[in-house]
Design a protein around this motif. Structure first.
Motif, PDB file in Angstrom:
ATOM      1  N   GLY A   1      -5.710 -73.768  16.195  1.00  0.00           N
ATOM      2  CA  GLY A   1      -6.932 -73.088  16.600  1.00  0.00           C
ATOM      3  C   GLY A   1      -6.671 -71.984  17.608  1.00  0.00           C
ATOM      4  O   GLY A   1      -7.257 -70.899  17.539  1.00  0.00           O
TER       5      GLY A   1
ATOM      6  N   GLN B   1      -7.407 -67.822  17.320  1.00  0.00           N
ATOM      7  CA  GLN B   1      -8.150 -67.046  18.311  1.00  0.00           C
ATOM      8  C   GLN B   1      -7.311 -65.914  18.899  1.00  0.00           C
ATOM      9  O   GLN B   1      -7.814 -64.808  19.134  1.00  0.00           O
ATOM     10  CB  GLN B   1      -8.662 -67.973  19.418  1.00  0.00           C
ATOM     11  CG  GLN B   1      -9.722 -68.963  18.961  1.00  0.00           C
ATOM     12  CD  GLN B   1     -10.958 -68.281  18.402  1.00  0.00           C
ATOM     13  OE1 GLN B   1     -11.375 -67.223  18.899  1.00  0.00           O
ATOM     14  NE2 GLN B   1     -11.552 -68.867  17.366  1.00  0.00           N
TER      15      GLN B   1
ATOM     16  N   THR C   1     -11.792 -71.574  20.935  1.00  0.00           N
ATOM     17  CA  THR C   1     -11.163 -72.545  20.031  1.00  0.00           C
ATOM     18  C   THR C   1     -11.981 -73.820  19.940  1.00  0.00           C
ATOM     19  O   THR C   1     -12.186 -74.366  18.840  1.00  0.00           O
ATOM     20  CB  THR C   1      -9.736 -72.871  20.507  1.00  0.00           C
ATOM     21  OG1 THR C   1      -8.974 -71.670  20.581  1.00  0.00           O
ATOM     22  CG2 THR C   1      -9.053 -73.845  19.557  1.00  0.00           C
TER      23      THR C   1
ATOM     24  N   GLN D   1     -14.966 -73.196  17.833  1.00  0.00           N
ATOM     25  CA  GLN D   1     -14.585 -73.133  16.430  1.00  0.00           C
ATOM     26  C   GLN D   1     -14.294 -74.527  15.869  1.00  0.00           C
ATOM     27  O   GLN D   1     -14.599 -74.831  14.710  1.00  0.00           O
ATOM     28  CB  GLN D   1     -13.366 -72.239  16.254  1.00  0.00           C
ATOM     29  CG  GLN D   1     -12.995 -71.972  14.797  1.00  0.00           C
ATOM     30  CD  GLN D   1     -14.079 -71.192  14.071  1.00  0.00           C
ATOM     31  OE1 GLN D   1     -14.500 -70.135  14.524  1.00  0.00           O
ATOM     32  NE2 GLN D   1     -14.561 -71.725  12.928  1.00  0.00           N
ATOM     33  N   GLU D   2     -13.708 -75.386  16.718  1.00  0.00           N
ATOM     34  CA  GLU D   2     -13.436 -76.759  16.286  1.00  0.00           C
ATOM     35  C   GLU D   2     -14.730 -77.493  15.960  1.00  0.00           C
ATOM     36  O   GLU D   2     -14.806 -78.239  14.974  1.00  0.00           O
ATOM     37  CB  GLU D   2     -12.658 -77.506  17.376  1.00  0.00           C
ATOM     38  CG  GLU D   2     -11.199 -77.108  17.485  1.00  0.00           C
ATOM     39  CD  GLU D   2     -10.430 -77.423  16.219  1.00  0.00           C
ATOM     40  OE1 GLU D   2     -10.327 -78.619  15.864  1.00  0.00           O
ATOM     41  OE2 GLU D   2      -9.953 -76.472  15.569  1.00  0.00           O
TER      42      GLU D   2
ATOM     43  N   GLU E   1     -17.495 -76.110  14.949  1.00  0.00           N
ATOM     44  CA  GLU E   1     -17.997 -75.518  13.700  1.00  0.00           C
ATOM     45  C   GLU E   1     -17.225 -76.055  12.501  1.00  0.00           C
ATOM     46  O   GLU E   1     -17.813 -76.428  11.466  1.00  0.00           O
ATOM     47  CB  GLU E   1     -17.890 -73.998  13.774  1.00  0.00           C
ATOM     48  CG  GLU E   1     -18.414 -73.282  12.551  1.00  0.00           C
ATOM     49  CD  GLU E   1     -18.363 -71.765  12.718  1.00  0.00           C
ATOM     50  OE1 GLU E   1     -17.858 -71.091  11.798  1.00  0.00           O
ATOM     51  OE2 GLU E   1     -18.837 -71.278  13.776  1.00  0.00           O
ATOM     52  N   ASP E   2     -15.906 -76.106  12.616  1.00  0.00           N
ATOM     53  CA  ASP E   2     -15.086 -76.593  11.506  1.00  0.00           C
ATOM     54  C   ASP E   2     -15.374 -78.060  11.195  1.00  0.00           C
ATOM     55  O   ASP E   2     -15.351 -78.478  10.024  1.00  0.00           O
ATOM     56  CB  ASP E   2     -13.600 -76.414  11.826  1.00  0.00           C
ATOM     57  CG  ASP E   2     -13.172 -74.956  11.819  1.00  0.00           C
ATOM     58  OD1 ASP E   2     -13.964 -74.110  11.360  1.00  0.00           O
ATOM     59  OD2 ASP E   2     -12.046 -74.670  12.277  1.00  0.00           O
TER      60      ASP E   2
ATOM     61  N   PRO F   1     -15.706 -69.387   4.981  1.00  0.00           N
ATOM     62  CA  PRO F   1     -16.486 -69.337   6.233  1.00  0.00           C
ATOM     63  C   PRO F   1     -17.988 -69.307   5.947  1.00  0.00           C
ATOM     64  O   PRO F   1     -18.408 -69.073   4.820  1.00  0.00           O
ATOM     65  CB  PRO F   1     -16.013 -68.041   6.875  1.00  0.00           C
ATOM     66  CG  PRO F   1     -15.638 -67.178   5.713  1.00  0.00           C
ATOM     67  CD  PRO F   1     -15.047 -68.106   4.681  1.00  0.00           C
TER      68      PRO F   1
END
Length: 489
Positions: free
Chosen positions: A275, A279, A448, A451-452, A454-455, A473
């Motif tokens: 991650g 970024q 990060t 984003q984690e 979201e993932d 995405p």
């Protein structure tokens, strides 16, 4: 004349390493027990004398100290009785030449034993009339006060030092114990004048030794390379001699240590290297992964600020001067601090070990966060058993002298194809190790982690049977659904 301030020529002079809390904190380490070294009696000088800085050297250091002179023999005495064996107290300057420190391999014989390297005096104080916990030592260089502390600031009381020494060897009348120096010791150059005074301001009459004065001159006799190793100064020795990079006139290390707060450390512990890589790539940084290294402990997370060590290819004539003794490798493993990561440049050469179990133990004992080397590791099973996170290019049974010379520490290095500077932030997990510029660390950690989240939500949708198209995405519609989920949570 040389021994005029003492009752007799001392049979031995014993120096104490780190003993004052102020000095230990300056060095970044506090020993659990006192440790010692010997100086020859031929190093004794008297007040008003001179000391030569040998030709071709640069790191002559001063250390103002309280000196104890033994009055009656002491062998296996207890601390409660130890002070009775000290007859006098006086001032001393424990001079040393850091250019020879690595050559000595820890003995201090050449670095601390030169003629005139132990000025003592000018007056003796009766030990019976002073409080050993309330002695004051002060040092001036060219009239400027640079050291001031009292024995109340000692890590180990004077009586304990005497008692400890007496359980190993007999202290005889006239022996001198140099009890260590407080913070503020540093380098002097030809033309400088050093003055040291010990007094007892809380005792009746406030007795004082008077100022012990020593003038520094430039020597004109060079060392003979045909007889022995020559003095050598590198940045690691300059930092040690001066006390800091700034005092030594070197560029300050990167500010990673100040940036890596407890909160940021906790964030980076939760962020995967993959991650962080994504970024940093978004911010134009593609060359920040240390390639070709694998963890000995894949389940352990690595987070810390970089200390660096550079190996150069072995050349036998150069290895003799840099490979043995207290070399750059040993120095940095001895000084690595809590939360720091040792990053070793070995040019990707796996044909020799760059560390083994002893050095791994030393780094672990000092609280290092981990070790990253693009070279080999020897004693691999033993290194793994130490438990410190280690990333390496592979295992190899040979010592570093087969391929490497430990050349210098705390410099910019290239490890695994990327540049690492002292103070950079290193993060490692099972995927590998990445270098995070300190100025971007908070920003990329937050991004990060976001984003984690979201993932993880996307993974739940895929697991529930939704197709990847438009979800990974996120397109506009899925993005709106995700934001609504976040707001509800």
């Amino acid at each position: 004349m040389r021994f005029g301030a003492l009752p007799c020529r001392p049979g031995k002079i014993i120096g104490v390493h780190l003993s004052y809390a102020s000095r230990a904190d300056q060095r970044g380490r506090r020993p659990d027990h006192p440790s010692y070294f010997l100086k020859p009696s031929s190093s004794v000088g008297t007040g008003g004398g001179v000391v030569e800085r040998p030709s071709g050297t640069e790191l002559l250091t001063f250390e103002g100290e309280v000196a104890l002179v033994v009055g009656t023999p002491a062998r296996r005495v207890v601390p409660e009785e130890a002070w009775q064996h000290i007859a006098w107290v006086t001032a001393a300057d424990d001079l040393g030449l850091y250019d020879l420190r690595a050559n000595d391999g820890g003995s201090n014989l050449r670095a601390k034993g030169g003629d005139g390297y132990t000025p003592i005096g000018p007056a003796l104080l009766d030990a019976r009339t002073v409080d050993p916990s309330a002695l004051r030592v002060r040092t001036w260089v060219n009239g400027r006060l640079v050291q001031e502390d009292t024995t109340a600031g000692l890590l180990f009381p004077l009586a304990r030092i005497v008692a400890d020494l007496s359980q190993h060897l007999t202290l005889e009348r006239g022996d001198v114990i140099l009890t260590g120096t407080p913070a503020g010791a540093g380098v002097v150059v030809p033309g400088d004048v050093v003055e040291v005074e010990v007094d007892a301001p809380e005792s009746a009459g406030a007795p004082t030794t008077g100022r012990l004065m020593t003038s520094v001159t430039e020597g004109d006799a060079a060392f003979d390379a045909a007889l022995g190793s020559l003095p050598a100064a590198d940045d690691a020795q300059r930092i040690a001699a001066w006390g800091s990079r700034e005092a030594a006139g070197l560029c300050p290390a990167a500010a990673g240590a100040g940036v890596l707060t407890g909160e940021l450390h906790e964030k980076l512990t939760r962020t995967p290297v993959a991650g962080l890589s994504a970024q940093l790539r978004k911010r134009g940084l593609n060359n920040v992964t240390i390639d070709g290294v694998r963890p000995l402990h894949p389940d352990a997370k690595l987070v810390g600020t970089a200390r660096t060590l550079r190996f150069v290819p072995n050349r036998e004539d150069l290895f003799a001067g840099h490979g043995g003794g207290y070399n750059a490798q040993k120095q940095i493993f001895d000084t690595v601090g809590a939360g720091e990561v040792l990053v070793i440049e070995a040019r990707g050469e796996r044909g020799a070990g760059t560390l083994g179990d002893i050095l791994a133990l030393r780094a672990h004992a000092r609280g290092a966060a981990g070790i990253v080397t693009d070279g080999g590791v020897r004693d691999t099973d033993a290194v793994m058993a130490v438990g410190i996170p280690v990333y390496t290019a592979g295992a190899h049974p040979a010592v570093l002298g087969r391929r490497h010379i430990p050349w210098e520490a705390d410099v910019t290095v290239g490890c695994g194809g990327t540049t690492v500077q002292p103070g950079d932030i290193l993060v490692g997990d099972a995927d590998g190790v990445i270098v995070v510029p300190p100025a971007l660390a908070e920003e990329v950690a937050d991004a990060t982690l976001a984003q984690e989240d979201e993932d993880a939500w996307i993974a739940e949708q895929v697991a529930a049977g939704h197709p990847v198209e438009g979800l990974f995405p996120l397109n506009t519609a899925w993005r709106a659904r995700y934001e609504a989920w976040r707001a509800a949570r």
